[in-house]
Design a protein around this motif. Sequence first.
Motif, PDB file in Angstrom:
ATOM      1  N   SER A 146       0.873  -1.323  -0.009  1.00 19.16           N
ATOM      2  CA  SER A 146       0.140  -0.075   0.026  1.00 19.16           C
ATOM      3  C   SER A 146       0.900   1.151  -0.005  1.00 19.16           C
ATOM      4  CB  SER A 146      -0.889   0.284   1.412  1.00 19.16           C
ATOM      5  OG  SER A 146      -1.616  -1.124   1.148  1.00 19.16           O
ATOM      6  N   TRP A 147       2.114   1.000   0.569  1.00 19.50           N
ATOM      7  CA  TRP A 147       2.924   2.195   0.858  1.00 19.50           C
ATOM      8  C   TRP A 147       4.176   1.991   1.241  1.00 19.50           C
ATOM      9  CZ3 TRP A 147       6.064   4.574   4.599  1.00 19.50           C
ATOM     10  CH2 TRP A 147       6.445   5.756   4.218  1.00 19.50           C
TER      11      TRP A 147
ATOM     12  N   ARG B 102      -2.548  10.377   3.272  1.00 21.07           N
ATOM     13  CA  ARG B 102      -3.652   9.977   2.257  1.00 21.07           C
ATOM     14  C   ARG B 102      -3.889   8.329   2.485  1.00 21.07           C
ATOM     15  NH1 ARG B 102      -1.446  13.807  -0.545  1.00 21.07           N
ATOM     16  NH2 ARG B 102       0.012  12.383  -1.781  1.00 21.07           N
ATOM     17  N   THR B 103      -2.790   7.753   2.478  1.00 22.08           N
ATOM     18  CA  THR B 103      -2.800   6.139   2.431  1.00 22.08           C
ATOM     19  C   THR B 103      -3.152   5.729   3.624  1.00 22.08           C
ATOM     20  OG1 THR B 103      -0.829   6.497   1.024  1.00 22.08           O
ATOM     21  CG2 THR B 103      -1.260   4.286   1.756  1.00 22.08           C
ATOM     22  N   TRP B 104      -2.683   5.937   4.721  1.00 22.55           N
ATOM     23  CA  TRP B 104      -2.892   5.158   6.009  1.00 22.55           C
ATOM     24  C   TRP B 104      -4.330   4.822   6.276  1.00 22.55           C
ATOM     25  CZ3 TRP B 104      -5.042   5.794  10.844  1.00 22.55           C
ATOM     26  CH2 TRP B 104      -4.458   4.872  12.001  1.00 22.55           C
ATOM     27  N   PRO B 105      -5.294   5.917   5.982  1.00 26.59           N
ATOM     28  CA  PRO B 105      -6.643   5.454   6.413  1.00 26.59           C
ATOM     29  C   PRO B 105      -7.290   4.625   5.636  1.00 26.59           C
ATOM     30  CG  PRO B 105      -6.238   8.042   6.561  1.00 26.59           C
ATOM     31  CD  PRO B 105      -5.081   7.061   6.032  1.00 26.59           C
ATOM     32  N   ASP B 106      -6.898   4.464   4.247  1.00 29.25           N
ATOM     33  CA  ASP B 106      -7.423   3.633   3.381  1.00 29.25           C
ATOM     34  C   ASP B 106      -7.021   2.391   3.388  1.00 29.25           C
ATOM     35  OD1 ASP B 106      -9.241   5.567   2.681  1.00 29.25           O
ATOM     36  OD2 ASP B 106      -7.867   6.384   1.004  1.00 29.25           O
ATOM     37  N   SER B 107      -6.067   2.063   4.297  1.00 30.49           N
ATOM     38  CA  SER B 107      -5.393   0.727   4.133  1.00 30.49           C
ATOM     39  C   SER B 107      -6.013  -0.203   5.369  1.00 30.49           C
ATOM     40  CB  SER B 107      -3.796   0.759   4.437  1.00 30.49           C
ATOM     41  OG  SER B 107      -3.235  -0.402   4.358  1.00 30.49           O
ATOM     42  N   PRO B 108      -6.765  -1.349   5.139  1.00 30.02           N
ATOM     43  CA  PRO B 108      -7.077  -2.037   6.371  1.00 30.02           C
ATOM     44  C   PRO B 108      -6.075  -2.812   7.020  1.00 30.02           C
ATOM     45  CG  PRO B 108      -7.977  -2.883   4.186  1.00 30.02           C
ATOM     46  CD  PRO B 108      -7.314  -1.533   3.836  1.00 30.02           C
TER      47      PRO B 108
ATOM     48  N   THR C 142      -4.174  -0.546   9.255  1.00 32.27           N
ATOM     49  CA  THR C 142      -5.089  -0.366  10.563  1.00 32.27           C
ATOM     50  C   THR C 142      -4.679  -1.422  11.369  1.00 32.27           C
ATOM     51  OG1 THR C 142      -6.550   1.055   9.203  1.00 32.27           O
ATOM     52  CG2 THR C 142      -7.335   0.303  11.341  1.00 32.27           C
TER      53      THR C 142
ATOM     54  N   THR D 283      -9.836   6.485  14.788  1.00 36.03           N
ATOM     55  CA  THR D 283     -10.403   5.499  13.831  1.00 36.03           C
ATOM     56  C   THR D 283     -11.737   4.802  14.441  1.00 36.03           C
ATOM     57  OG1 THR D 283      -8.182   5.018  13.155  1.00 36.03           O
ATOM     58  CG2 THR D 283      -9.900   3.451  12.694  1.00 36.03           C
TER      59      THR D 283
ATOM     60  N   SER E 189      -8.818  15.456   9.741  1.00 32.11           N
ATOM     61  CA  SER E 189      -7.624  14.610   9.983  1.00 32.11           C
ATOM     62  C   SER E 189      -6.493  15.529   8.927  1.00 32.11           C
ATOM     63  CB  SER E 189      -7.555  13.392   9.201  1.00 32.11           C
ATOM     64  OG  SER E 189      -8.213  13.484   7.802  1.00 32.11           O
TER      65      SER E 189
END
Length: 202
Positions: free
Chosen positions: A74-75, A100-106, A109, A176, A185
């Motif tokens: 993802s990153w 930008r990437t972190w919140p959209d990566s399950p 998380t 979260t 955020s």
Amino acid sequence: MSETALARMRPEKRAALIDAAAREFASRTFEEASLNRIIATCGMSKSSFYHVVDSKDDLFALVVADLAAAARRSWTPPAPDTFTDGFWDRARSVWDDIARTWPDSPELTLLWHIVYANSDSPAVRELAERVEEWVRAVLIAGRDSEAIDVECPLELQTLAVFSLLRTFDERALTLTGSDSADVDSEDISAHQFRLLARLLSA
């Protein structure tokens, strides 16, 4: 852990095992996590489970490694030497990319929930050491380009930045899934970056 048996698992069965274990370890400490719940959730028999995994420690290490690999897809952390020219512009660009990437990566998380619930685990400590090494290398690039204060000892800067990053991550985890509709955020991320820049700037 039997690498051969693990490699022979059907991909969907392996994915179900990792997902069930990741969710269990993310929601409880290592001591509280239940192998019985994991086995039941992924639909394996106990004999099949123990044919593949020897212990809870082995399963935990496997989950951390798998999630870290998925998170890197993802990153991917940029090479520290890419920070040499225009250090602060590059750092801001990377910071925004992470935000930008972190919140959209399950996977990220789940991984961070596991990390902060189980900070004393050898697998987590090994992961933290790799992150800290990258932070240190980026700081060296900043010091070499005179964008970062060279009067402050490198080890102190590394510790300060790594500690702040952990605090920022922990704060993000508390937000979260919360009902904090009034929390911006992007604004928080910008404040965090300015705090790091003030701490380090030459």
